[in-house]
Design a protein around this motif. Structure first.
Motif, PDB file in Angstrom:
ATOM      1  N   GLU A  57       0.838  -1.194   0.000  1.00  0.00           N
ATOM      2  CA  GLU A  57       0.000   0.000   0.000  1.00  0.00           C
ATOM      3  C   GLU A  57       0.882   1.256   0.000  1.00  0.00           C
ATOM      4  O   GLU A  57       1.872   1.307   0.736  1.00  0.00           O
ATOM      5  N   HIS A  58       0.511   2.225  -0.835  1.00  0.00           N
ATOM      6  CA  HIS A  58       1.224   3.509  -0.821  1.00  0.00           C
ATOM      7  C   HIS A  58       0.568   4.417   0.197  1.00  0.00           C
ATOM      8  O   HIS A  58      -0.617   4.737   0.066  1.00  0.00           O
ATOM      9  N   ILE A  59       1.314   4.823   1.195  1.00  0.00           N
ATOM     10  CA  ILE A  59       0.734   5.658   2.256  1.00  0.00           C
ATOM     11  C   ILE A  59       0.236   6.971   1.643  1.00  0.00           C
ATOM     12  O   ILE A  59      -0.905   7.364   1.844  1.00  0.00           O
ATOM     13  N   LEU A  60       1.101   7.626   0.878  1.00  0.00           N
ATOM     14  CA  LEU A  60       0.630   8.751   0.065  1.00  0.00           C
ATOM     15  C   LEU A  60       0.374   8.184  -1.324  1.00  0.00           C
ATOM     16  O   LEU A  60       1.263   7.571  -1.926  1.00  0.00           O
ATOM     17  N   SER A  61      -0.831   8.362  -1.817  1.00  0.00           N
ATOM     18  CA  SER A  61      -1.272   7.729  -3.055  1.00  0.00           C
ATOM     19  C   SER A  61      -0.296   7.917  -4.214  1.00  0.00           C
ATOM     20  O   SER A  61       0.168   9.038  -4.479  1.00  0.00           O
ATOM     21  N   LYS A  62      -0.043   6.834  -4.935  1.00  0.00           N
ATOM     22  CA  LYS A  62       0.872   6.926  -6.086  1.00  0.00           C
ATOM     23  C   LYS A  62       0.244   7.737  -7.214  1.00  0.00           C
ATOM     24  O   LYS A  62       0.938   8.226  -8.100  1.00  0.00           O
TER      25      LYS A  62
ATOM     26  N   ASP B  46       9.362   4.468  -3.361  1.00  0.00           N
ATOM     27  CA  ASP B  46      10.042   4.880  -2.125  1.00  0.00           C
ATOM     28  C   ASP B  46       9.584   3.967  -0.981  1.00  0.00           C
ATOM     29  O   ASP B  46       8.422   4.015  -0.561  1.00  0.00           O
ATOM     30  N   TYR B  47      10.524   3.181  -0.474  1.00  0.00           N
ATOM     31  CA  TYR B  47      10.148   2.209   0.567  1.00  0.00           C
ATOM     32  C   TYR B  47       9.465   2.890   1.764  1.00  0.00           C
ATOM     33  O   TYR B  47       8.538   2.339   2.350  1.00  0.00           O
ATOM     34  N   ALA B  48       9.924   4.088   2.101  1.00  0.00           N
ATOM     35  CA  ALA B  48       9.348   4.789   3.261  1.00  0.00           C
ATOM     36  C   ALA B  48       7.870   5.093   3.066  1.00  0.00           C
ATOM     37  O   ALA B  48       7.131   5.303   4.034  1.00  0.00           O
ATOM     38  N   ASN B  49       7.421   5.114   1.811  1.00  0.00           N
ATOM     39  CA  ASN B  49       6.005   5.405   1.542  1.00  0.00           C
ATOM     40  C   ASN B  49       5.176   4.127   1.359  1.00  0.00           C
ATOM     41  O   ASN B  49       4.016   4.190   0.990  1.00  0.00           O
ATOM     42  N   LEU B  50       5.788   2.987   1.610  1.00  0.00           N
ATOM     43  CA  LEU B  50       5.059   1.725   1.422  1.00  0.00           C
ATOM     44  C   LEU B  50       4.704   1.098   2.760  1.00  0.00           C
ATOM     45  O   LEU B  50       5.434   1.228   3.740  1.00  0.00           O
ATOM     46  N   THR B  51       3.575   0.424   2.776  1.00  0.00           N
ATOM     47  CA  THR B  51       3.234  -0.389   3.938  1.00  0.00           C
ATOM     48  C   THR B  51       2.407  -1.582   3.461  1.00  0.00           C
ATOM     49  O   THR B  51       2.301  -1.840   2.255  1.00  0.00           O
ATOM     50  N   TYR B  52       1.856  -2.286   4.429  1.00  0.00           N
ATOM     51  CA  TYR B  52       1.117  -3.512   4.124  1.00  0.00           C
ATOM     52  C   TYR B  52      -0.310  -3.314   4.635  1.00  0.00           C
ATOM     53  O   TYR B  52      -0.502  -2.860   5.772  1.00  0.00           O
TER      54      TYR B  52
END
Ligand SMILES: [Zn+2]
Length: 216
Positions: free
Chosen positions: A75-80, A89-95
């Motif tokens: 999931e992109h924390i800030l929408s792609k 950007d790994y920092a903007n990714l989560t699960y």
């Protein structure tokens, strides 16, 4: 939602993301159509495995254990769709679970962003009342996060309630036990139930701290 911490990204994962980002940038610069395999190049099993480790295999938003019911999404924390620069950007990714991911979709609002569990303290914006997660009255971000992700959807509240009933039983046993050794075992079990890797830790922690005052 609980606070999460980013793990150190191993070199091979960082390299993989960097090379895929580079390929995407090349195609973007050429202006042609970009195949999904390149656009979604962040979706690699090593990336997903690292994110799963980070969230203890829970959805970063609703804290449901994901893998036994769903494949889970990167999931992109800030929408792609709005921050294409953070696509790899790994920092903007989560699960996240499929339901939260779907509800969030391309939400993007610079003034009222959704809570970011890696940067924000969720308890400054949200509070648990039994199995319900409500916004703290002054927090607009708590409001949009709760509403947009639908954090009190029926099946979620039901599953949180089941968790709280288990904790209720433990608290009840604790209050009735005078044996020191048994009390110690129960205290340890309750402590473990509040840990970050446990499902719905946000509501469990609140329930434990609210009921503790009644347990002598
Ligand atoms: Zn979820």
């Amino acid at each position: 939602m609980i606070r999460l911490t980013k793990l150190q990204v191993p070199a091979h994962v960082a390299e993989r993301l960097a090379s895929r980002a580079e390929r995407y940038a090349e195609l973007l610069a050429q202006g042609g159509e970009i195949p999904d395999s390149v656009a979604n190049g962040y979706n690699h099993p090593d990336v997903k495995a690292l994110l799963r480790q980070e969230t203890a295999d829970k959805c970063a938003y609703c804290e449901s254990k994901v893998s036994h019911v769903d494949y889970g999404d990167i999931e992109h924390i800030l929408s792609k769709h709005h921050r294409d620069d953070l696509r790899f950007d790994y920092a903007n990714l989560t699960y996240a679970c499929g339901v939260c991911n779907n509800k969030k979709r391309a939400y993007h609002n610079e003034e009222i962003p959704l809570l970011n569990p890696y940067q924000d303290e969720p308890e400054q914006h949200l509070a648990a009342y039994g199995p319900m997660v409500m916004r703290i009255p002054t927090s607009d971000r708590g409001l949009v996060t709760e509403r947009r992700l639908d954090l009190n959807r029926g099946e979620l509240v039901e599953r949180r309630m089941e968790r709280l009933e288990q904790i209720e039983t433990l608290m009840d046993q604790l209050s009735r036990t005078t044996n020191a050794a048994i009390r110690m075992v129960l205290e340890e079990q309750i402590r473990q139930e509040c840990e970050a890797d446990k499902e719905y830790a946000f509501v469990v922690r609140s329930f434990v701290s609210c009921t503790r005052e009644h347990v002598s």
